[in-house]
Write an enzyme that holds these catalytic residues in place. Structure first.
Site, PDB file in Angstrom:
ATOM      1  N   GLU A   1     -10.109   3.065  -5.188  1.00 44.06           N
ATOM      2  CA  GLU A   1      -9.744   4.441  -4.830  1.00 44.06           C
ATOM      3  C   GLU A   1      -8.671   5.039  -5.739  1.00 44.06           C
ATOM      4  OE1 GLU A   1     -10.783   4.243  -0.076  1.00 44.06           O
ATOM      5  OE2 GLU A   1      -8.726   3.829  -0.676  1.00 44.06           O
TER       6      GLU A   1
ATOM      7  N   HIS B   1      -2.734   3.028  -4.618  1.00 50.09           N
ATOM      8  CA  HIS B   1      -2.096   2.550  -3.380  1.00 50.09           C
ATOM      9  C   HIS B   1      -0.690   1.996  -3.661  1.00 50.09           C
ATOM     10  CE1 HIS B   1      -5.669   3.012  -0.803  1.00 50.09           C
ATOM     11  NE2 HIS B   1      -6.357   2.690  -1.892  1.00 50.09           N
TER      12      HIS B   1
ATOM     13  N   ASP C   1       0.864  -1.183   0.000  1.00 50.34           N
ATOM     14  CA  ASP C   1       0.000   0.000   0.000  1.00 50.34           C
ATOM     15  C   ASP C   1       0.898   1.229   0.000  1.00 50.34           C
ATOM     16  OD1 ASP C   1      -2.248   1.861   0.519  1.00 50.34           O
ATOM     17  OD2 ASP C   1      -3.337   0.056   1.081  1.00 50.34           O
TER      18      ASP C   1
END
Length: 558
Positions: free
Chosen positions: A330, A273, A212
């Site tokens: 995201e 990420h 991440d």
């Protein structure tokens, strides 16, 4: 004809009588379930049927452990090891049937009417018998036995186990927990401890979030800087020395979990990420956004796909699950430069893609093909429900509880789906209204009752295929988890409620009865040094709270 009408009327009258005096058919089923399941059964998750008998069985060092199939030997050894560890009770494995009272592990392939993970457990004065048609069922019978053993007081070197007759099988096959180690690294000992507790509660999928923004936690031999540089830092400090799992350690964890019938699934998050990876190899970065520097991989560079495919090849070899989670979530947090990046602009033009969203979908399809070519299934977060990925090779994880339409879309398209909505299955959310260090959704949070009450059955009406909803999973992100004490506090006892939500049928569930059974598990947590939250005595163990750059610790002796 008249007789038929009388019969029909009699039937209606009987139904009215039953409904008026006893309740709806659903309530009748629930009553039947409660009649067959004793409220004082201390096992979590609650077995399908559990009837307490008279008498006891004495378990001591002279009790032999017998199995009717060599394939059961690993389970016998596991049971041996657990009895020695938790009860200091060594017992021997016997290769043949003996007349003395014993613990028998029986593989019974003829039990075709049972589910794959079903088992029976019979404890009486003559001994203990665990039987199942599959090896996994025998294991789950053994874990139920261990729960009974660990809640029985040892006297004169032995244990007098109460008699029980149990028939059990899970409601769902996916009973998962996700641990984020990019934001905080816990290490081998803690991960194995979590696996032990997952096995104790019959959870069977460990989703391991290894990459991440803060750090990269898995060794990739072809790209050593991923861990040497990308492994530096965590959520609280970018200067924390590099921490990661070597490939040998990964293999050890995977094997440890497999012995406990837990499948470990890696997550290598992309195309977002990706900050930690891009620190190590900036040539593959697609840029970032405010608060999320170098957040994405670059979908416009052909070398990016070869680079990431090489990473996935090494990853896939380490995890025999034949599943890889690629995230896909995201991306908009950090794709701000995609619109002006010359390579991405060229890709959009050459492939006639619908802007940056089209580039994102193109990227995921390319990487999905790499996963499929490894004979592995692709797992993704629910943002990918509209990406057009093959439904027979892809599993969607629905996490955005506030977007039920996305779940409906995934199910209507025929995707196998795992339910892990933020409310109530994100364990980084606080579990008490007075807790201050952790997440809330407005004023909403995730108390143990909400976890316990969550049911995948409620979403079955939206499915278009049998067994399309695989099960449920809790996710624990670690922005507010800078030590193992905080991890324990968020995980226990909600892990037990998760287990019952995933395993036990909706009919007959009773939260107050569950909380009574849970009281017998608190001493087990304390014996293991677990710093847990007690919903009945909220001040017993105070919440570990943020102090400066760290978390204030509380000792149980305070």
């Amino acid at each position: 004809m008249i007789k038929s009408k009388i019969s029909i009327l009699s039937g209606i009258s009987l139904m009215f009588f039953a409904t008026f005096f006893l309740g709806t058919p659903e309530k009748l089923l629930a009553q039947d379930h409660k009649m067959s399941t004793q409220d004082n059964c201390p096992i979590i998750p609650l077995p399908l049927k559990a009837i307490k008998g008279n008498g006891t069985f004495l378990l001591n060092v002279n009790t032999p452990l017998i199995l009717n199939d060599e394939a059961l030997k690993p389970i016998a050894q596991y049971l041996q090891a657990e009895l020695l560890k938790s009860q200091h009770l060594p017992i021997g494995i016997q290769p043949a049937v003996v007349k003395n009272p014993s613990i028998k592990l029986l593989l019974s392939p003829k039990k075709k009417t049972e589910g794959l993970e079903a088992y029976t457990l019979d404890i009486n004065s003559d001994g203990v018998t665990i039987a199942a048609r599959e090896i996994s069922g025998v294991f789950y019978g053994a874990t139920s036995l261990l729960q009974l053993i660990r809640q029985t007081k040892k006297e004169n070197g032995g244990l007098n186990l109460a008699s029980w007759k149990i028939e059990d099988q899970p409601a769902y096959g996916w009973r998962g927990f996700m641990l984020d180690e990019s934001r905080f690294f816990f290490g081998m000992e803690k991960v194995k401890s979590i696996i032990d507790w997952m096995a104790f509660y019959k959870l069977n999928k460990l989703h391991w979030h290894l990459t991440d923004e803060p750090a990269w936690r898995i060794e990739i031999k072809k790209y050593p800087k991923l861990t040497l540089i990308g492994g530096i830092g965590d959520f609280l400090s970018e200067f924390t020395p590099a921490q990661y799992y070597t490939q040998e350690q990964i293999k050890e964890v995977v094997a440890y979990a497999a012995q406990r019938f837990i499948t470990v699934i890696p997550e290598i998050d992309m195309p977002g990420h990706a900050t930690a990876a891009n620190r190590a190899y900036p040539e593959f970065s697609g840029g970032g956004g405010p608060g999320h520097p170098e957040f994405t991989f670059n979908p416009g560079k052909e070398r990016t796909y070869a680079y990431l495919t090489n990473i996935l090849k090494e990853t896939n070899v380490l995890f025999p699950s034949a599943m890889i989670h690629l995230g896909g979530d995201e991306v908009s947090y950090g794709n701000h430069k995609w619109a002006t990046d010359p390579d991405i602009s060229a890709l959009i033009k050459d492939k006639n893609l619908a802007g940056t969203k089209g580039a994102e979908t193109y990227f995921m399809k390319r990487m999905a093909d790499s996963v499929y070519q490894m004979n592995a299934k692709l797992l993704v977060w629910d943002e990918m429900a509209e990406a057009g990925l093959p439904k027979d090779k892809t599993i969607i994880f629905w996490w955005r509880h506030d977007q039920p339409a996305v779940l409906k879309q995934a199910l209507s398209h025929g995707y196998e789906t795992v339910l892990c909505p933020r409310l109530p299955l994100y364990f980084d959310f606080v579990q008490d209204s007075t807790h201050t260090y952790g997440r809330k959704w407005g004023k909403l949070y995730n108390p143990i009752e909400s976890v316990y009450s969550f049911s995948a059955d409620s979403y079955q009406s939206q499915t278009v295929a049998k067994n399309q909803i695989l099960g449920i999973q809790a996710n624990l992100w670690t922005e507010t988890v800078p030590n193992t004490q905080r991890l324990d506090y968020l995980l226990f006892p909600r892990i037990s409620a998760l287990a019952e939500a995933a395993w036990s049928p909706k009919i007959g569930k009773d939260f107050s009865a569950f909380m009574q059974r849970l009281k017998g598990h608190y001493p087990l947590y304390e014996q293991a040094g677990i710093y847990y939250y007690d919903p009945a005595q909220t001040r017993k163990f105070p919440e570990p709270v943020k102090v400066g750059s760290g978390v204030k610790r509380f000792d149980t002796a305070d």
